[in-house]
Write a protein that holds these residues in place. Structure first.
Motif, mmCIF file in Angstrom:
data_model
loop_
_atom_site.group_PDB
_atom_site.id
_atom_site.type_symbol
_atom_site.label_atom_id
_atom_site.label_comp_id
_atom_site.label_asym_id
_atom_site.label_seq_id
_atom_site.Cartn_x
_atom_site.Cartn_y
_atom_site.Cartn_z
ATOM 1 N N ALA A 1 15.293 -34.369 6.557
ATOM 2 C CA ALA A 1 14.746 -34.651 7.878
ATOM 3 C C ALA A 1 15.485 -35.783 8.588
ATOM 4 O O ALA A 1 15.572 -35.805 9.815
ATOM 5 N N ASP A 2 16.053 -36.721 7.816
ATOM 6 C CA ASP A 2 16.762 -37.841 8.418
ATOM 7 C C ASP A 2 18.239 -37.555 8.668
ATOM 8 O O ASP A 2 18.990 -38.442 9.080
ATOM 9 N N GLY A 3 18.669 -36.301 8.409
ATOM 10 C CA GLY A 3 20.052 -35.919 8.640
ATOM 11 C C GLY A 3 20.985 -36.159 7.481
ATOM 12 O O GLY A 3 22.177 -35.833 7.564
ATOM 13 N N SER A 4 20.468 -36.690 6.393
ATOM 14 C CA SER A 4 21.292 -36.904 5.196
ATOM 15 C C SER A 4 21.368 -35.617 4.376
ATOM 16 O O SER A 4 20.564 -34.700 4.583
ATOM 17 N N PRO A 5 22.320 -35.519 3.436
ATOM 18 C CA PRO A 5 22.409 -34.309 2.617
ATOM 19 C C PRO A 5 21.148 -34.087 1.793
ATOM 20 O O PRO A 5 20.691 -34.997 1.087
ATOM 21 N N ALA A 6 20.581 -32.904 1.886
ATOM 22 C CA ALA A 6 19.397 -32.575 1.096
ATOM 23 C C ALA A 6 19.744 -32.390 -0.375
ATOM 24 O O ALA A 6 18.868 -32.501 -1.239
ATOM 25 N N PHE A 7 21.025 -32.118 -0.648
ATOM 26 C CA PHE A 7 21.484 -31.920 -2.022
ATOM 27 C C PHE A 7 22.673 -32.856 -2.259
ATOM 28 O O PHE A 7 23.835 -32.440 -2.200
ATOM 29 N N PRO A 8 22.390 -34.126 -2.500
ATOM 30 C CA PRO A 8 23.447 -35.145 -2.498
ATOM 31 C C PRO A 8 24.480 -34.992 -3.598
ATOM 32 O O PRO A 8 25.573 -35.563 -3.480
#
Length: 307
Positions: A144-151
């Motif tokens: 939701a914050d624009g970061s990778p959901a699968f880091p």
């Protein structure tokens, strides 16, 4: 008559289905996940919610009359005219870690919640391999914050699909309705820069997972054959959707198909292969548990649930 340019525009806009007002997002789907063994590999179909098309007899199947669509839905066990459209992501546990085949919509937390309930930790995803770049398949790449959901994941994409959606010339000549798909693709993949591998059909993207050309729904659409020993499972993305309509009537095509002629040819070839070779199938937009065997039925085909 609807020409190819109109279909291209409609297909790309419809690819962002979770944002379209015609589709009510957020329906719960039961069961939320389903395990399938493919030899020594375990594939888990994880539901990422669903959207509801209020009247599937109007504008959804381009080359069929409303009465025909209504009859097909009823014959397939759907009263209609409303049609629930599920989103189902396949997760394969391989010797190297979890592999996602598509990333879900990103519209709700449903997929990651259902992954955890199925015993699958999103942090263990080492690869996300895509069938194509329509919005309901790549939206889940970002949190939701624009970061990778699968880091911890690498990304694998079909070469032709990447070339199309990343091409400024294609974007420049796209219709107003189609153009948002280009910006959406760039945004979803941007945080994974440096971790993206492009491949051609026939490539093995992970142990036991091979890309199969199934273009037409989008320019570079691929399916994935998951195999171990003599066991096989074909994960088909959107090459075939809504079995009651497009298995029973392979020559029909939905407004989502970007190249209808190619999509129909692909669908007929794929259905014949699945039925002839007795390959189990998973459909991204099939009703859960979204898995089964394809059987010939009259002039078309039907999906028979796995025992």
């Amino acid at each position: 008559m609807i020409d190819r340019r109109t279909l291209l525009a409609a297909g790309s806009a419809a690819a962002l289905a979770p944002t379209l007002p015609a589709l009510a997002q957020g329906a719960a789907v039961t069961p939320p996940f389903h395990h399938v063994m493919v030899g020594g590999l375990r594939a888990t179909v994880v539901n990422d919610g669903a959207a509801t098309r209020p009247d599937a007899t109007q504008g959804f199947v381009v080359n069929a009359q409303p009465a025909q669509v209504a009859a097909a839905l009823q014959a397939g066990g759907t009263p209609g005219p409303a049609l629930v459209n599920p989103y189902n992501v396949t997760v394969v546990r391989t010797p190297r870690g979890l592999v996602l085949l598509d990333a879900g919509t990103g519209a709700t937390p449903a997929m990651q919640v259902n992954m955890r309930n199925a015993g699958l930790d999103p942090a263990e995803v080492v690869l996300v391999a895509h069938t194509h770049f329509h919005g309901d398949h790549i939206g889940g790449l970002l949190a939701a914050d624009g970061s990778p959901a699968f880091p911890n994941a690498q990304i694998a994409v079909p070469e032709v699909e990447w070339t199309f959606w990343m091409d400024p010339a294609e974007e420049a000549r796209a219709s107003e309705m189609r153009r948002p798909g280009f910006a959406n693709a760039r945004r979803r993949f941007a945080p994974y820069a440096g971790r993206i591998t492009r491949f051609a059909p026939g490539a093995q993207v992970a142990p036991g997972i091979t890309a199969v050309a199934t273009s037409g729904h989008s320019p570079g659409h691929v399916s994935y054959l998951v195999a171990d020993g003599d066991r096989q499972l074909m994960v088909i993305g959107d090459a075939i959707t809504t079995p009651a309509l497009f298995m029973a009537n392979p020559e029909w095509y939905p407004v989502f198909d970007m190249d209808p002629t190619q999509a129909v040819a692909t669908r007929k070839r794929l259905l014949d292969q699945l039925a002839t070779d007795r390959i189990a199938v998973v459909g991204y937009h099939f009703p859960m548990p979204a898995t089964g065997m394809v059987e010939r039925a009259g002039s078309g085909y039907r999906l028979v649930p796995l025992a």
